[in-house]
Design a protein around this motif. Structure first.
Motif, mmCIF file in Angstrom:
data_model
loop_
_atom_site.group_PDB
_atom_site.id
_atom_site.type_symbol
_atom_site.label_atom_id
_atom_site.label_comp_id
_atom_site.label_asym_id
_atom_site.label_seq_id
_atom_site.Cartn_x
_atom_site.Cartn_y
_atom_site.Cartn_z
ATOM 1 N N ALA A 23 5.072 2.786 -7.815
ATOM 2 C CA ALA A 23 5.739 3.363 -6.443
ATOM 3 C C ALA A 23 5.248 4.766 -6.002
ATOM 4 O O ALA A 23 4.943 4.760 -4.621
ATOM 5 N N MET A 24 4.909 5.717 -6.859
ATOM 6 C CA MET A 24 4.175 6.908 -6.529
ATOM 7 C C MET A 24 2.806 6.633 -6.175
ATOM 8 O O MET A 24 2.407 7.229 -5.172
ATOM 9 N N LYS A 25 2.273 5.753 -6.560
ATOM 10 C CA LYS A 25 0.741 5.698 -6.228
ATOM 11 C C LYS A 25 0.777 4.871 -5.039
ATOM 12 O O LYS A 25 -0.169 5.167 -3.940
ATOM 13 N N LYS A 26 1.672 4.181 -4.801
ATOM 14 C CA LYS A 26 1.923 3.257 -3.302
ATOM 15 C C LYS A 26 2.062 4.407 -2.385
ATOM 16 O O LYS A 26 1.615 4.414 -1.069
ATOM 17 N N ILE A 27 3.008 5.243 -2.528
ATOM 18 C CA ILE A 27 3.282 6.363 -1.561
ATOM 19 C C ILE A 27 1.879 7.302 -1.209
ATOM 20 O O ILE A 27 1.740 7.381 -0.138
ATOM 21 N N LEU A 28 1.047 7.510 -2.338
ATOM 22 C CA LEU A 28 0.189 8.054 -2.254
ATOM 23 C C LEU A 28 -1.032 7.600 -1.366
ATOM 24 O O LEU A 28 -1.807 8.223 -0.571
ATOM 25 N N ALA A 29 -0.977 6.159 -1.355
ATOM 26 C CA ALA A 29 -2.024 5.311 -0.953
ATOM 27 C C ALA A 29 -1.842 4.836 0.359
ATOM 28 O O ALA A 29 -2.611 4.016 0.890
ATOM 29 N N PRO A 345 -0.326 4.606 12.728
ATOM 30 C CA PRO A 345 0.863 5.176 12.236
ATOM 31 C C PRO A 345 1.947 4.105 11.794
ATOM 32 O O PRO A 345 1.919 3.155 12.523
ATOM 33 N N GLY A 346 2.792 4.453 10.657
ATOM 34 C CA GLY A 346 3.816 3.544 10.391
ATOM 35 C C GLY A 346 3.458 2.332 9.677
ATOM 36 O O GLY A 346 4.223 1.403 9.092
ATOM 37 N N ILE A 347 2.025 1.670 9.694
ATOM 38 C CA ILE A 347 1.873 0.451 8.861
ATOM 39 C C ILE A 347 2.067 0.775 7.313
ATOM 40 O O ILE A 347 2.481 0.045 6.488
ATOM 41 N N GLY A 348 1.673 1.765 6.793
ATOM 42 C CA GLY A 348 1.799 2.236 5.505
ATOM 43 C C GLY A 348 3.163 2.227 5.263
ATOM 44 O O GLY A 348 3.557 1.614 4.159
ATOM 45 N N LEU A 349 3.922 2.793 5.668
ATOM 46 C CA LEU A 349 5.579 2.768 5.337
ATOM 47 C C LEU A 349 6.168 1.578 5.750
ATOM 48 O O LEU A 349 6.813 1.055 4.790
ATOM 49 N N MET A 350 5.688 0.524 6.620
ATOM 50 C CA MET A 350 6.058 -0.637 6.846
ATOM 51 C C MET A 350 5.886 -1.597 5.427
ATOM 52 O O MET A 350 6.689 -2.079 4.920
ATOM 53 N N TYR A 351 4.936 -1.335 5.075
ATOM 54 C CA TYR A 351 4.348 -2.289 3.792
ATOM 55 C C TYR A 351 5.049 -1.664 2.529
ATOM 56 O O TYR A 351 5.270 -2.471 1.382
ATOM 57 N N ILE A 353 7.873 -0.353 2.338
ATOM 58 C CA ILE A 353 9.371 -1.066 2.504
ATOM 59 C C ILE A 353 9.484 -2.250 1.969
ATOM 60 O O ILE A 353 10.174 -2.824 1.367
ATOM 61 N N HIS A 354 8.296 -3.051 2.566
ATOM 62 C CA HIS A 354 8.085 -4.442 2.291
ATOM 63 C C HIS A 354 7.793 -4.746 0.866
ATOM 64 O O HIS A 354 8.530 -5.660 0.468
ATOM 65 N N ILE A 361 16.874 -5.061 3.278
ATOM 66 C CA ILE A 361 16.375 -3.894 3.899
ATOM 67 C C ILE A 361 15.196 -4.041 4.858
ATOM 68 O O ILE A 361 15.335 -3.692 5.819
ATOM 69 N N SER A 362 14.480 -4.563 3.937
ATOM 70 C CA SER A 362 12.905 -4.935 4.766
ATOM 71 C C SER A 362 13.148 -5.766 6.046
ATOM 72 O O SER A 362 12.567 -5.539 7.107
ATOM 73 N N ASN A 363 13.967 -6.672 5.980
ATOM 74 C CA ASN A 363 14.179 -7.755 7.130
ATOM 75 C C ASN A 363 14.858 -7.181 8.258
ATOM 76 O O ASN A 363 14.422 -7.198 9.327
#
Length: 405
Positions: A23-29, A345-351, A353-354, A361-363
């Motif tokens: 999860a942390m790696k995903k956040i950073l990337a 903007p927002g695409i990384g956050l969307m993925y 959450i997905h 929640i993602s739905n």
């Protein structure tokens, strides 16, 4: 205290370590904004604080993994490859991403082969006026195999013995808006013909040249191909097929030295998105083509609201296409290109959450993010009104019975 834990508990700690570390790696990337990254880090901090008394070894392992990741990130990145002398073929350049990308690639020194639907159109004339003599414009409809083959022959003739360094699959359409039941079969077929079959044909046709140069394939896709955006079934289905094809191709072409990347843009003003007449024409054609019984069940006001929401969403889209252009250049020139680029903007956050949040929640996130409908279909409104009337009637009867008692 720790000596009392059994083997299953240590297995649990191991799984937790992998999950939190991932999860942390995903956040950073994920190219999140500063605010989103801060929220993610705060959430991770709370999680660590709660688990600290129980799983100190797991937390230490996570911290070690994060430190190693930062050390890797801080190491100097290899410089970008030179653009001069490299040939790139890009589709869909009349407007939008393709048109802007051609100008930028030409300014970097690429030999660009750009396809347009109309050689005499405004987009083609602008490219001829602003780009260098290295630019080659080709009139190609990617749904027509003969035109694709002719473009291949023309490209080969100009390249000579040199291979093709890059193929940028940019051409695409979004010809539907509305519930899947209301979308015409012609819309489903139209999206598939351009977004999937057309791109498939271009890619297969140019692969020999790409393998010869050990080059790059860059495909402009959409988050709608990975996530169920409401009212985008036809477009999303075509992009889902495209995403799976691209991912499969990436594995198959790795032994050949061909690198494959997918660009996933956020919402941008491209094509007909800001054309009011386009939305009105699509709306009119949809109303005329729907069976009367189906239109009665959904209601004309329901269809109109969907059109208005799409038009409003498009009008608020980002006019600055540079994040997508930058991602394409990175995919073409990075020594080790990424498999996926989140452009905007927002695409990384969307993925994020997905990938990591429960489906519910993602739905809900998607429903709140995209088309925020207020109307229900007419038949459901009638049913809801009938149920409410029936409920009030039953309550009155119950009150009368109580009075009689």
């Amino acid at each position: 205290m720790m000596d009392d834990y059994t083997l299953p508990f240590w297995i649990y700690l191991g799984v937790l370590t992998v999950f939190v570390g991932g999860a942390m790696k995903k956040i950073l990337a994920s190219h999140l904004s500063a605010a989103s990254t801060l929220v993610a880090w705060l959430g991770a901090t709370v999680l660590v604080e709660r688990l600290w008394p129980f799983c100190l070894p797991a937390v230490l392992l996570v911290l070690l993994a994060v430190c190693l990741y930062y050390a890797t990130r801080s190491s100097p990145l290899p410089s970008a490859l030179p653009a001069h002398g490299k040939a790139v073929f890009i589709t869909g350049c009349d407007s939008g991403f393709g048109n802007v990308t051609v100008k930028h690639l030409d300014s970097l020194g690429f030999d660009v082969f750009a396809t347009v639907l109309d050689l005499k159109g405004d987009g083609a004339r602008e490219l001829q006026r602003t780009c260098s003599p290295r630019l080659t414009l080709l009139q190609v409809d990617i749904t027509q195999p003969q035109q694709v083959q002719q473009a291949l022959l023309d490209t080969k003739a100009k390249l000579g013995l040199k291979g093709l360094w890059g193929l940028v699959n940019n051409a695409g359409v979004c010809v539907n808006f509305g519930d899947a039941e209301l979308s015409l079969m012609s819309n489903f077929r139209g999206c598939m013909e351009v977004n999937f079959f057309g791109t498939l044909n271009v890619t297969k046709s140019f692969l020999p040249l790409l393998r010869q140069a050990k080059g790059r394939i860059v495909t402009i896709s959409s988050p709608a191909g990975d996530q169920p955006f409401p009212s985008l079934a036809a477009y999303g289905a075509s992009k889902a097929a495209l995403n799976l094809f691209t991912n499969t191709l990436r594995h198959e072409l790795e032994p050949w030295g061909v690198r494959v990347s997918t660009i996933l843009p956020s919402s941008y003003k491209t094509g007909q998105s800001s054309n009011h007449a386009y939305w009105e024409q699509q709306h009119k054609e949809l109303l005329q083509s729907l069976p009367p019984a189906l239109l009665e069940e959904y209601g004309e006001d329901y269809v109109t609201e969907t059109k208005d929401l799409f038009q409003s969403f498009a009008s608020q889209a980002n006019p600055d296409l540079s994040p997508v252009v930058h991602a394409i250049v990175q995919a073409l020139l990075a020594p080790q290109p990424q498999a996926r680029y989140y452009a905007g903007p927002g695409i990384g956050l969307m993925y994020f959450i997905h990938s990591y949040c429960p489906f519910s929640i993602s739905n809900r996130f998607l429903q709140k993010l995209f088309v925020k409908k207020k109307l229900m279909p007419r038949a459901l409104r009638k049913q809801s009104g009938f149920d409410l009337h029936l409920s009030l009637h039953n309550n009155n009867n119950n009150n009368n019975e109580e009075k009689l008692k």
